[in-house]
Design an enzyme around this catalytic site. Structure first.
Site, PDB file in Angstrom:
ATOM      1  N   LEU A 173       0.579 -21.437  20.719  1.00  0.00           N
ATOM      2  CA  LEU A 173      -0.700 -22.104  20.507  1.00  0.00           C
ATOM      3  C   LEU A 173      -1.009 -22.944  21.733  1.00  0.00           C
ATOM      4  O   LEU A 173      -0.116 -23.595  22.288  1.00  0.00           O
ATOM      5  CB  LEU A 173      -0.642 -23.015  19.274  1.00  0.00           C
ATOM      6  CG  LEU A 173      -0.716 -22.354  17.893  1.00  0.00           C
ATOM      7  CD1 LEU A 173      -0.478 -23.398  16.811  1.00  0.00           C
ATOM      8  CD2 LEU A 173      -2.050 -21.670  17.674  1.00  0.00           C
ATOM      9  N   ASP A 174      -2.271 -22.944  22.167  1.00  0.00           N
ATOM     10  CA  ASP A 174      -2.678 -23.777  23.294  1.00  0.00           C
ATOM     11  C   ASP A 174      -2.435 -25.251  22.971  1.00  0.00           C
ATOM     12  O   ASP A 174      -2.385 -25.634  21.796  1.00  0.00           O
ATOM     13  CB  ASP A 174      -4.161 -23.577  23.592  1.00  0.00           C
ATOM     14  CG  ASP A 174      -4.456 -22.187  24.123  1.00  0.00           C
ATOM     15  OD1 ASP A 174      -3.536 -21.548  24.654  1.00  0.00           O
ATOM     16  OD2 ASP A 174      -5.614 -21.738  23.996  1.00  0.00           O
ATOM     17  N   PRO A 175      -2.304 -26.100  23.992  1.00  0.00           N
ATOM     18  CA  PRO A 175      -2.120 -27.545  23.733  1.00  0.00           C
ATOM     19  C   PRO A 175      -3.192 -28.124  22.822  1.00  0.00           C
ATOM     20  O   PRO A 175      -2.896 -28.932  21.940  1.00  0.00           O
ATOM     21  CB  PRO A 175      -2.188 -28.152  25.137  1.00  0.00           C
ATOM     22  CG  PRO A 175      -1.670 -27.075  26.028  1.00  0.00           C
ATOM     23  CD  PRO A 175      -2.194 -25.790  25.429  1.00  0.00           C
TER      24      PRO A 175
END
Length: 329
Positions: free
Chosen positions: A71-73
């Site tokens: 998951l992206d930040p």
């Protein structure tokens, strides 16, 4: 506390973790590594390890940990983890069905298609109504084609796309689109201007815009990046935001869907919140037979500071949580 049936130790398993927004998925895994390696749930006696693994265990522990789709930040929600032999099962979570809810903020397009990036251009947004969004969503249901953003790590001829964009190198060919399936897509909240979101402060300067245009003109000679003159910086009203929920196939770019949806509305837009509520059978909320809930990151975060005392069965709080949520491999 209810007694827990414990399988043969050490355990190989899968379990879901609820990732918070902010840190990278990999940084959380790195934080978890020493905690898992010291637990009798997963710990393997050093004398039973090959010599090479003995040496390595002094640095990072002897427990193998992996993730089934990062998951992206910016994003939060379900992150499936595999421990030991469970890491071999993680590939099934790359192509599984997933569910997301995301907030789109209109009027501004960014290079990354989300609020972590820099402003590329602005466009009108006041004309967009709730009814128009609902109507436009129908264009993105079923089997659709998506093109990844040029500011991404996907490679073309061995070079990440963002290098072409940053250095003004013409793309040798169009970015390859991918076919994905959007099983369901709906508007779940119309925020209008009643929110705390704002466009990113960071913006591409003229040289950066020219570099980006030069890269894309390798395949599209008409490409230009310009702010729409109808949208002025003097507007004090907050731009419109709304939340959509979707159930999609693996490989779907949520940010690209929001980007394309904003274009379909004759505007611009980017993602400001993103939550993954389902990854295969691992979910935030139980809705179907076979669903499995996840362990909040806060449980591990607390244990990293203070694991706490063990209960009468010898398990700490975080170990008991994992035992209640894991699938043994």
């Amino acid at each position: 506390m209810p007694k827990i049936t414990v399988p043969h130790l050490p355990v190989s398993c899968l379990f879901g973790m609820i990732k918070p927004s902010g840190p990278t998925s990999m940084s959380l895994l790195n934080d978890l590594q020493p905690l898992l390696s010291k637990s009798r749930l997963f710990e393997q006696a050093a004398e039973n390890l090959p010599k090479q693994k003995k040496r390595r265990s002094k640095k990072v522990g002897n427990v193998k940990v992996g993730q089934g789709g990062t998951l992206d930040p910016l994003a939060d929600g379900v992150l499936v983890l595999g421990v030991g032999k469970g890491t071999k099962k993680l590939t099934e979570f790359l192509d599984c069905t997933k569910e997301y809810s995301t907030t789109c903020l209109l009027g501004c397009e960014t290079d990354s298609y989300d609020s972590e990036g820099a402003r590329v251009r602005t466009a009108p947004w006041k004309h967009v109504t709730k009814e128009q969004v609902i109507e436009a969503l129908s264009q993105f249901k079923g089997e659709i084609k998506q093109t990844p953003p040029i500011f991404s790590a996907l490679k073309m001829d061995g070079k990440p796309l963002y290098e072409y964009a940053r250095n003004g190198i013409p793309l040798p060919r169009p970015i390859e689109s991918r076919t994905v399936t959007v099983h369901s897509l709906e508007l779940v909240e119309w925020k209008g201007s009643n929110h705390s979101f704002s466009w990113p402060d960071k913006a591409l300067n003229q040289d950066q815009k020219k570099a980006m245009e030069a890269a894309i003109r390798g395949v599209d000679e008409t490409m230009t990046i310009e702010d729409d003159p109808e949208r002025t910086a003097q507007d004090a009203e907050k731009p419109t935001a709304f939340v959509i929920k979707m159930r999609v196939s693996g490989g779907t770019y949520v940010r690209s869907l929001v980007h394309d949806l904003a274009h379909a509305l004759d505007s611009a837009g980017h993602v400001v919140t993103l939550t993954r509520s389902r990854q295969g059978r691992f979910v935030l909320d139980l809705t179907e037979d076979g669903d499995q809930t996840c362990v909040p990151w806060s449980v591990f975060e607390k244990a990293l500071t203070d694991p706490g005392a063990a209960d009468e069965e010898g398990w700490t709080e975080w170990e008991r949580e994992v035992l209640q949520h894991m699938e043994v491999i």
